[in-house]
Design a protein around this motif. Sequence first.
Motif, short mmCIF file in Angstrom:
data_model
loop_
_atom_site.label_atom_id
_atom_site.label_comp_id
_atom_site.label_asym_id
_atom_site.label_seq_id
_atom_site.Cartn_x
_atom_site.Cartn_y
_atom_site.Cartn_z
N UNK A 118 1.28 -9.13 6.28
CA UNK A 118 2.70 -8.97 5.95
C UNK A 118 2.89 -8.60 4.48
N UNK A 119 2.09 -9.21 3.61
CA UNK A 119 2.16 -8.89 2.18
C UNK A 119 1.76 -7.44 1.94
N UNK A 120 0.74 -6.96 2.66
CA UNK A 120 0.31 -5.56 2.52
C UNK A 120 1.40 -4.62 2.99
N UNK A 121 2.04 -4.95 4.12
CA UNK A 121 3.14 -4.12 4.61
C UNK A 121 4.30 -4.08 3.61
N UNK A 122 4.61 -5.21 3.01
CA UNK A 122 5.70 -5.27 2.04
C UNK A 122 5.37 -4.45 0.79
N UNK A 123 4.15 -4.57 0.31
CA UNK A 123 3.74 -3.80 -0.87
C UNK A 123 3.72 -2.31 -0.57
N UNK A 124 3.17 -1.93 0.57
CA UNK A 124 3.14 -0.51 0.95
C UNK A 124 4.56 0.05 1.09
N UNK A 125 5.47 -0.75 1.66
CA UNK A 125 6.86 -0.32 1.81
C UNK A 125 7.51 -0.14 0.44
N UNK A 182 -6.02 -6.48 -12.20
CA UNK A 182 -5.76 -6.86 -10.82
C UNK A 182 -5.65 -5.57 -10.01
N UNK A 183 -6.41 -5.50 -8.94
CA UNK A 183 -6.33 -4.33 -8.06
C UNK A 183 -5.39 -4.62 -6.89
N UNK A 184 -5.24 -3.63 -6.00
CA UNK A 184 -4.27 -3.76 -4.91
C UNK A 184 -4.60 -4.93 -3.99
N UNK A 185 -5.86 -5.13 -3.66
CA UNK A 185 -6.27 -6.23 -2.78
C UNK A 185 -5.95 -7.57 -3.41
N UNK A 186 -6.22 -7.71 -4.70
CA UNK A 186 -5.92 -8.96 -5.39
C UNK A 186 -4.42 -9.20 -5.47
N UNK A 187 -3.66 -8.13 -5.65
CA UNK A 187 -2.21 -8.25 -5.68
C UNK A 187 -1.67 -8.70 -4.32
N UNK A 188 -2.20 -8.15 -3.25
CA UNK A 188 -1.79 -8.55 -1.90
C UNK A 188 -2.11 -10.02 -1.67
N UNK A 189 -3.29 -10.45 -2.08
CA UNK A 189 -3.65 -11.86 -1.94
C UNK A 189 -2.70 -12.76 -2.73
#
Length: 90
Positions: free
Chosen positions: A20-27, A1-8
């Motif tokens: 919002x999921x991308x912001x949470x993961x990046x944070x 699983x890559x970052x995009x798949x994890x965000x999805x």
Amino acid sequence: MNKTQLIDALAGEASMSKSDAKKALDAFIKVTSDALKSGDSIALIGFGSFGVSQRSARTGRNPRSGKEIKIAAKKVVRFKAGKSLTDKIQ
């Protein structure tokens, strides 16, 4: 699983938008990186813990030429899985 798949997957599981999921993961990545850089450890009960350990200098061997080389000491990130995570994957 890559970052995009994890965000999805996070967006679907938490019923939030992908941005919002991308912001949470990046944070999470930033806070974790900053804490480890400052020498702290992070414990997520049931999931696992992140920490930093010191790897000492050692002598290695170049596989192509067979010559001995010196490998410098460095800090490495370690992750130890928690009991709940270990139980879920078995």
